[in-house]
Design a protein around this motif. Sequence first.
Motif, PDB file in Angstrom:
ATOM      1  N   GLY A 186      -5.822  -8.631  10.595  1.00 43.98           N
ATOM      2  CA  GLY A 186      -7.037  -8.519  11.225  1.00 43.98           C
ATOM      3  C   GLY A 186      -6.975  -6.867  11.916  1.00 43.98           C
ATOM      4  N   GLU A 187      -5.890  -6.682  11.931  1.00 44.77           N
ATOM      5  CA  GLU A 187      -5.509  -5.191  12.501  1.00 44.77           C
ATOM      6  C   GLU A 187      -4.826  -4.123  11.302  1.00 44.77           C
ATOM      7  OE1 GLU A 187      -5.903  -3.968  15.752  1.00 44.77           O
ATOM      8  OE2 GLU A 187      -6.584  -6.149  16.251  1.00 44.77           O
ATOM      9  N   GLY A 188      -4.850  -4.747  10.257  1.00 44.74           N
ATOM     10  CA  GLY A 188      -4.350  -3.902   8.962  1.00 44.74           C
ATOM     11  C   GLY A 188      -2.952  -4.210   8.860  1.00 44.74           C
ATOM     12  N   PRO A 189      -2.437  -3.953   7.554  1.00 41.01           N
ATOM     13  CA  PRO A 189      -1.007  -4.201   6.996  1.00 41.01           C
ATOM     14  C   PRO A 189      -0.027  -3.392   7.662  1.00 41.01           C
ATOM     15  CG  PRO A 189      -2.048  -3.319   5.477  1.00 41.01           C
ATOM     16  CD  PRO A 189      -3.197  -3.408   6.064  1.00 41.01           C
ATOM     17  N   GLY A 190       1.189  -3.667   7.681  1.00 39.98           N
ATOM     18  CA  GLY A 190       2.262  -2.736   8.460  1.00 39.98           C
ATOM     19  C   GLY A 190       3.522  -2.894   8.191  1.00 39.98           C
ATOM     20  N   VAL A 191       4.543  -2.185   8.790  1.00 38.12           N
ATOM     21  CA  VAL A 191       6.051  -2.457   8.451  1.00 38.12           C
ATOM     22  C   VAL A 191       6.602  -2.492   9.782  1.00 38.12           C
ATOM     23  CG1 VAL A 191       5.831  -1.385   6.218  1.00 38.12           C
ATOM     24  CG2 VAL A 191       6.279   0.078   8.200  1.00 38.12           C
ATOM     25  N   ARG A 192       7.863  -2.939   9.671  1.00 37.45           N
ATOM     26  CA  ARG A 192       8.755  -2.923  10.814  1.00 37.45           C
ATOM     27  C   ARG A 192      10.177  -3.015  10.559  1.00 37.45           C
ATOM     28  NH1 ARG A 192      10.702  -7.518  13.575  1.00 37.45           N
ATOM     29  NH2 ARG A 192       9.739  -9.556  12.841  1.00 37.45           N
ATOM     30  N   LEU A 193      11.078  -3.014  11.306  1.00 35.61           N
ATOM     31  CA  LEU A 193      12.695  -3.043  10.971  1.00 35.61           C
ATOM     32  C   LEU A 193      12.975  -4.518  11.490  1.00 35.61           C
ATOM     33  CD1 LEU A 193      14.225   0.310  11.928  1.00 35.61           C
ATOM     34  CD2 LEU A 193      13.713  -0.894   9.777  1.00 35.61           C
ATOM     35  N   LYS A 194      14.040  -4.929  10.635  1.00 37.51           N
ATOM     36  CA  LYS A 194      14.672  -6.332  11.240  1.00 37.51           C
ATOM     37  C   LYS A 194      15.221  -6.027  12.527  1.00 37.51           C
ATOM     38  CE  LYS A 194      15.455  -8.365   6.779  1.00 37.51           C
ATOM     39  NZ  LYS A 194      16.512  -8.790   5.653  1.00 37.51           N
ATOM     40  N   LYS A 195      15.349  -7.260  13.351  1.00 34.20           N
ATOM     41  CA  LYS A 195      15.829  -7.175  14.652  1.00 34.20           C
ATOM     42  C   LYS A 195      17.368  -7.129  14.072  1.00 34.20           C
ATOM     43  CE  LYS A 195      16.486  -9.504  18.908  1.00 34.20           C
ATOM     44  NZ  LYS A 195      16.057 -10.591  19.875  1.00 34.20           N
ATOM     45  N   VAL A 196      18.233  -6.330  14.720  1.00 35.01           N
ATOM     46  CA  VAL A 196      19.595  -6.205  14.473  1.00 35.01           C
ATOM     47  C   VAL A 196      20.215  -7.520  15.210  1.00 35.01           C
ATOM     48  CG1 VAL A 196      21.712  -4.917  14.778  1.00 35.01           C
ATOM     49  CG2 VAL A 196      19.843  -3.772  14.008  1.00 35.01           C
ATOM     50  N   GLN A 197      21.020  -8.403  14.681  1.00 35.94           N
ATOM     51  CA  GLN A 197      21.899  -9.364  15.171  1.00 35.94           C
ATOM     52  C   GLN A 197      23.153  -8.890  15.677  1.00 35.94           C
ATOM     53  OE1 GLN A 197      20.570 -12.273  15.566  1.00 35.94           O
ATOM     54  NE2 GLN A 197      18.745 -12.026  14.789  1.00 35.94           N
ATOM     55  N   GLN A 198      23.512  -9.093  17.111  1.00 39.16           N
ATOM     56  CA  GLN A 198      24.697  -8.752  17.412  1.00 39.16           C
ATOM     57  C   GLN A 198      25.657 -10.092  17.848  1.00 39.16           C
ATOM     58  OE1 GLN A 198      24.617  -5.959  20.813  1.00 39.16           O
ATOM     59  NE2 GLN A 198      23.692  -4.439  19.638  1.00 39.16           N
ATOM     60  N   ASP A 199      26.954 -10.063  17.456  1.00 38.38           N
ATOM     61  CA  ASP A 199      27.754 -10.959  17.688  1.00 38.38           C
ATOM     62  C   ASP A 199      28.374 -10.904  18.964  1.00 38.38           C
ATOM     63  OD1 ASP A 199      29.424 -13.070  17.247  1.00 38.38           O
ATOM     64  OD2 ASP A 199      30.777 -12.100  15.685  1.00 38.38           O
ATOM     65  N   ASN A 200      28.134 -11.852  19.890  1.00 39.15           N
ATOM     66  CA  ASN A 200      28.321 -11.655  21.308  1.00 39.15           C
ATOM     67  C   ASN A 200      29.785 -12.349  21.220  1.00 39.15           C
ATOM     68  OD1 ASN A 200      26.195 -10.397  22.039  1.00 39.15           O
ATOM     69  ND2 ASN A 200      25.023 -12.635  22.072  1.00 39.15           N
ATOM     70  N   GLN A 201      30.327 -12.982  20.113  1.00 39.13           N
ATOM     71  CA  GLN A 201      31.892 -13.651  20.661  1.00 39.13           C
ATOM     72  C   GLN A 201      32.824 -12.616  20.626  1.00 39.13           C
ATOM     73  OE1 GLN A 201      32.547 -16.062  17.268  1.00 39.13           O
ATOM     74  NE2 GLN A 201      30.688 -17.389  17.534  1.00 39.13           N
ATOM     75  N   THR A 202      33.905 -12.826  21.562  1.00 39.28           N
ATOM     76  CA  THR A 202      34.915 -11.977  21.687  1.00 39.28           C
ATOM     77  C   THR A 202      36.003 -12.197  20.664  1.00 39.28           C
ATOM     78  OG1 THR A 202      35.608 -13.198  23.514  1.00 39.28           O
ATOM     79  CG2 THR A 202      34.395 -11.521  23.855  1.00 39.28           C
ATOM     80  N   ALA A 203      36.903 -11.379  20.266  1.00 39.33           N
ATOM     81  CA  ALA A 203      37.747 -11.538  19.700  1.00 39.33           C
ATOM     82  C   ALA A 203      39.138 -11.958  20.069  1.00 39.33           C
ATOM     83  CB  ALA A 203      38.163 -10.274  18.765  1.00 39.33           C
ATOM     84  N   SER A 235       1.001  -1.119  -0.110  1.00 36.97           N
ATOM     85  CA  SER A 235       0.002   0.110  -0.125  1.00 36.97           C
ATOM     86  C   SER A 235       0.683   1.308  -0.124  1.00 36.97           C
ATOM     87  CB  SER A 235      -0.946   0.052   1.043  1.00 36.97           C
ATOM     88  OG  SER A 235      -0.174   0.311   2.503  1.00 36.97           O
ATOM     89  N   PRO A 236       0.263   2.254  -0.392  1.00 34.47           N
ATOM     90  CA  PRO A 236       1.118   3.835  -0.347  1.00 34.47           C
ATOM     91  C   PRO A 236       1.369   3.739   0.995  1.00 34.47           C
ATOM     92  CG  PRO A 236      -0.843   3.892  -1.813  1.00 34.47           C
ATOM     93  CD  PRO A 236      -0.993   2.651  -1.176  1.00 34.47           C
ATOM     94  N   GLY A 237       0.664   3.600   2.006  1.00 36.76           N
ATOM     95  CA  GLY A 237       1.225   4.077   3.451  1.00 36.76           C
ATOM     96  C   GLY A 237       2.201   2.933   3.787  1.00 36.76           C
ATOM     97  N   GLN A 238       2.114   1.717   3.452  1.00 33.28           N
ATOM     98  CA  GLN A 238       3.496   0.960   3.650  1.00 33.28           C
ATOM     99  C   GLN A 238       4.744   1.350   3.128  1.00 33.28           C
ATOM    100  OE1 GLN A 238       1.309  -2.756   2.651  1.00 33.28           O
ATOM    101  NE2 GLN A 238       2.340  -3.519   4.427  1.00 33.28           N
ATOM    102  N   LEU A 239       4.616   1.881   1.941  1.00 33.35           N
ATOM    103  CA  LEU A 239       5.599   2.374   1.224  1.00 33.35           C
ATOM    104  C   LEU A 239       6.070   3.734   1.945  1.00 33.35           C
ATOM    105  CD1 LEU A 239       7.617   1.948  -1.082  1.00 33.35           C
ATOM    106  CD2 LEU A 239       6.255   3.527  -2.337  1.00 33.35           C
ATOM    107  N   ARG A 240       5.480   4.518   2.351  1.00 33.79           N
ATOM    108  CA  ARG A 240       5.944   5.722   3.061  1.00 33.79           C
ATOM    109  C   ARG A 240       6.366   5.375   4.358  1.00 33.79           C
ATOM    110  NH1 ARG A 240       0.775   7.490   1.404  1.00 33.79           N
ATOM    111  NH2 ARG A 240       0.009   7.216   3.144  1.00 33.79           N
ATOM    112  N   ALA A 241       5.669   4.331   5.359  1.00 37.06           N
ATOM    113  CA  ALA A 241       6.159   4.198   6.453  1.00 37.06           C
ATOM    114  C   ALA A 241       7.454   3.359   6.503  1.00 37.06           C
ATOM    115  CB  ALA A 241       5.155   3.197   7.220  1.00 37.06           C
ATOM    116  N   GLY A 242       7.760   2.565   5.492  1.00 45.79           N
ATOM    117  CA  GLY A 242       9.099   1.790   5.322  1.00 45.79           C
ATOM    118  C   GLY A 242      10.079   2.673   5.052  1.00 45.79           C
ATOM    119  N   ARG A 243       9.896   3.741   3.923  1.00 49.32           N
ATOM    120  CA  ARG A 243      10.955   4.866   3.968  1.00 49.32           C
ATOM    121  C   ARG A 243      11.172   5.462   5.119  1.00 49.32           C
ATOM    122  NH1 ARG A 243      10.373   9.108   1.475  1.00 49.32           N
ATOM    123  NH2 ARG A 243       8.123   9.341   1.258  1.00 49.32           N
TER     124      ARG A 243
END
Length: 84
Positions: A67-84, A4-12
Amino acid sequence: MSLSPGQLRAGRALIGWSQDQLAEASKVAKATIANFEAGKRQPYPRTLDDLRDALEAAGVIFIDENGEGPGVRLKKVQQDNQTA
């Protein structure tokens, strides 16, 4: 799933992209994006796929109608917990 136009605007907005930035990333004309977001025209399905692909590559997830309507969200950022 349709886009939808709203999803495009929200994604941006979630990733802080202008219409120019989305146009560059998707290879879709800025006028096409502006007209779609304003509800003035419905792009071809392939064009919508290109827009969606560009936003998804940048971390946007599109949520289907649930049921609540279409939407958008951001991917969860994966953090590497290993130490160098």
